[in-house]
Design an enzyme around this catalytic site. Structure first.
Site, PDB file in Angstrom:
ATOM      1  CB  SER A 242     -31.017 -13.444   2.934  1.00 42.34           C
ATOM      2  OG  SER A 242     -30.882 -12.796   4.174  1.00 42.34           O
TER       3      SER A 242
ATOM      4  CD  GLU B 192     -29.294 -22.851  10.296  1.00 38.42           C
ATOM      5  OE1 GLU B 192     -29.015 -23.422  11.381  1.00 38.42           O
ATOM      6  OE2 GLU B 192     -29.328 -21.618  10.183  1.00 38.42           O
TER       7      GLU B 192
ATOM      8  CG  PHE C  83     -25.609 -21.730   8.105  1.00 39.36           C
ATOM      9  CD1 PHE C  83     -24.504 -21.915   8.915  1.00 39.36           C
ATOM     10  CD2 PHE C  83     -25.935 -20.443   7.718  1.00 39.36           C
ATOM     11  CE1 PHE C  83     -23.726 -20.828   9.326  1.00 39.36           C
ATOM     12  CE2 PHE C  83     -25.172 -19.354   8.124  1.00 39.36           C
ATOM     13  CZ  PHE C  83     -24.065 -19.543   8.926  1.00 39.36           C
TER      14      PHE C  83
ATOM     15  NE  ARG D 296     -27.619 -14.207  -0.228  1.00 45.33           N
ATOM     16  CZ  ARG D 296     -27.629 -13.165   0.593  1.00 45.33           C
ATOM     17  NH1 ARG D 296     -28.745 -12.511   0.838  1.00 45.33           N
ATOM     18  NH2 ARG D 296     -26.513 -12.760   1.176  1.00 45.33           N
TER      19      ARG D 296
END
Lengths: 285, 321
Positions: free
Chosen positions: B43, B64, B89, B173
């Site tokens: 990702s 995480e 996260f 992103r």
């Protein structure tokens, strides 16, 4: 290890125990139970095993110790002071205003403390990161991590264990201080952790269980761990919370206790007598 | 120096590739650089780098909290860690680990929380952080960025290499509206003045910078001249830029974040403490949870469009004394 060396380490352990009791006695309260149960392991590490230089605590090639059960700070401080990381006088300042010796170990405050801990579970990950960094750098320095049995309720401990195993970190040794008690009572009553040996084996660790009061067994286990290549090691220390001080052992909830003068005096007598016994035996070897 | 090239068009490069390429370049330049991800390399664009350089790109798995601790430990032995996971996260899930094992312990880690606010889109409410900046701002000494543009992202990723303590940046992103010319340089803690106008100022960050520029163009057609500031460093705040904005007498803050704990409150405190009485409004997510949907749909749902901002600006101008 010959008998003389064994007795010397026992003497070191007995001295750490006496100094730990004095620190908490000066303050009148503290996390003494879980400090006393890791004393022998600290004596073996700092007295025999670890590659360290107390005059150069940040030495890049040193071995590292992370006390993830950070409330065992008093035992760590006694050990470090006896090794010469800082003056013995500092031990009288535990938790007092402006001290460099807080309840829980702090890398920014105390020379020789390699990682800040106290929020349970977290030292397992930071020690893992330090082991990874050292391994990637091709260094042969080792990382020694202490976790509590109660601390192991924290899921983060097992995340870090998984990581150590997956990345084959054979430069880290986990010690589980299996003293059977957590803050609210016996581990098996509060949150039963089952069989630590089986659990760590299932996580892919080279796992041993030893008498946590035997410097010889602890030393032998650390040496055996050194030979276990390609996997992390775990040494379960079978211990007693409050080891060496009868009054403390008898208190059911002995995680953090009031330590009034009368009890402190009895405790000091007991640990001093133990130290003298070892010294006497050592003199005869 | 930066140059503004805003014309309402979208960026060609997505921010994910900027992250992956910058991390890879930094790692090639300095062997101390180490990047960590929590099963989101596919990702974040670092998957290929992971396969090629497992010594500098570490997959921690879906853990995480452990990742933040490991990054802290790596910093303690002299490495320069960057970590990535989705914003929620990277902030709330692993907050105590970042606070203690990185911040309090004196370690230095750069944390990229991707898909801030509505940018989490089809991952929905569980993945939609409207509170990450509030949390990270509360860590003593932390530096917090909300990224508006890919050129800015690349520059920030490089510049924070030597930052101490906790550094947190949030960015999409995907791509935003293009703001800066390639090769632009910036300064941490110094806001970018994108447009100057006398009637009101919008102090924006992240996604809302492009919206503020669109709003300024629309308002200009009505004869309303807007100052637009990209407050990409949300902490430490550029108080001088706030004072400059206050000269217009009307300030609207714009953020893809809850109005509680974010840019708006920070600017409000700055105005009060500097004794600058202006008409003021916090424009952002009005104390709501996230939900699923396309980004443009969610921008409408939460009032994060240029159109909504124009309403806020006009309301605020009307309150000017």
């Amino acid at each position: 290890m010959d008998r003389k060396r064994e007795l010397e380490l026992q003497e070191f352990a007995a001295t750490i125990r006496a100094e730990t009791v004095k620190e908490v006695a000066d303050l009148g309260f503290g996390h003494i139970g879980g400090s006393l149960s890791v004393v022998e392991a600290l004596a073996v590490l700092y007295g025999e095993v670890m590659k360290i230089d107390p005059k150069n605590p940040d030495w890049d090639e040193r071995d590292i110790m992370v006390m993830s059960k950070g409330h065992a700070g008093p035992a760590v401080y006694a050990t470090l002071a006896l090794k010469g990381y800082f003056p013995m006088d500092w031990l009288k300042t535990l938790n007092k205003p402006g001290t460099n010796l807080p309840s829980h170990t702090d890398r920014l405050k105390t020379p020789g403390v390699d990682m800040t801990t106290g929020s349970l579970g977290q030292g397992s990950s930071t020690a893992t990161g330090m082991a990874l960094g050292r391994k990637l750098a091709g260094s042969d320095s080792r990382v020694f991590l202490f976790i509590g049995d109660g601390e192991s309720n924290e899921g983060q401990v097992w995340e870090a264990a998984m990581f150590c195993s997956h990345y084959k970190l054979d430069n880290i040794v986990w010690f589980v201080d299996y003293n059977k008690k957590q803050l609210d009572g016996f581990v098996e009553d509060v949150m039963d952790m089952g069989d630590f040996q089986e659990k760590f084996e299932a996580f892919g660790f080279h796992t041993q269980t030893v008498d946590g009061t035997s410097v010889r067994e602890i030393y032998d286990a650390i040496e055996a761990a050194r030979q276990a290549k390609g996997k992390p090691s775990c040494i379960i220390l079978d211990t007693v919370k409050g080891e060496g001080v009868s009054d403390l052992i008898e208190i059911e909830l002995n995680h953090h206790v009031q330590f009034p003068e009368e009890m402190a005096n009895r405790a000091l007598e007991q640990v001093t007598a133990a130290l003298e016994r070892v010294r006497k035996e050592l003199a005869n070897v | 120096m930066y140059k503004v090239v805003f014309d309402g068009s979208r960026e060609k490069a997505d921010h994910k590739s900027v992250y992956a390429n910058t991390i890879q370049a930094l790692a090639a330049e300095d062997e101390k650089i180490i990047a960590l991800d929590a099963d989101l390399m596919n990702s974040s664009g670092t998957f290929k780098f992971w396969k090629e350089h497992p010594d500098q790109m570490i997959n921690v798995g879906v853990a995480e909290a452990n990742m933040m601790g490991i990054a802290g430990g790596l910093s303690a032995v002299g490495r320069i860690p960057y970590v990535h996971t989705f914003g929620p996260f990277a902030s709330r899930r692993s907050f105590d680990q970042t606070f203690i094992s990185i911040g309090y312990a004196g370690n230095s880690v750069r944390i990229f929380g991707s898909d801030p606010g509505v940018c989490a889109a089809f991952n929905g409410g569980t993945h939609m952080p409207f509170e990450d900046m509030a949390l990270m701002r509360a860590i003593p000494g932390a530096t917090v960025f909300d990224i508006s543009d890919a050129v800015l992202l690349g520059w920030v990723l490089r510049d924070i290499k030597s930052n101490e303590g906790v550094t947190y940046l949030r960015s999409t992103r995907k791509s935003f509206l293009k703001i800066y010319e390639e090769g632009s340089t910036f300064e941490q803690g110094k806001a970018n003045l994108l447009r100057e106008g006398k009637d009101a100022a919008v102090i924006a960050c992240g996604l809302m910078v492009g919206e503020a520029m669109l709003a300024a163009e629309e308002l200009a057609k009505e004869g309303i001249e807007l100052t637009v500031i990209d407050m990409f460093t949300v902490k430490p705040l550029d108080h001088e830029a706030v004072a400059k904005a206050a000269e217009t007498g009307a300030i609207v803050t714009a953020e893809n974040h809850n109005i509680i704990g974010g840019l708006g409150e920070s600017v409000a405190a700055s105005l009060l403490e500097q004794g600058l009485p202006v008409a003021f409004k916090r424009h952002g997510v009005m104390d709501r949870f996230g939900q699923v949907g396309a980004v443009d749909y969610l921008q409408e749902v939460y009032g994060l469009t240029a159109k909504d901002l124009i309403v806020s600006v006009k309301e605020t101008i009307a309150k000017k004394k």
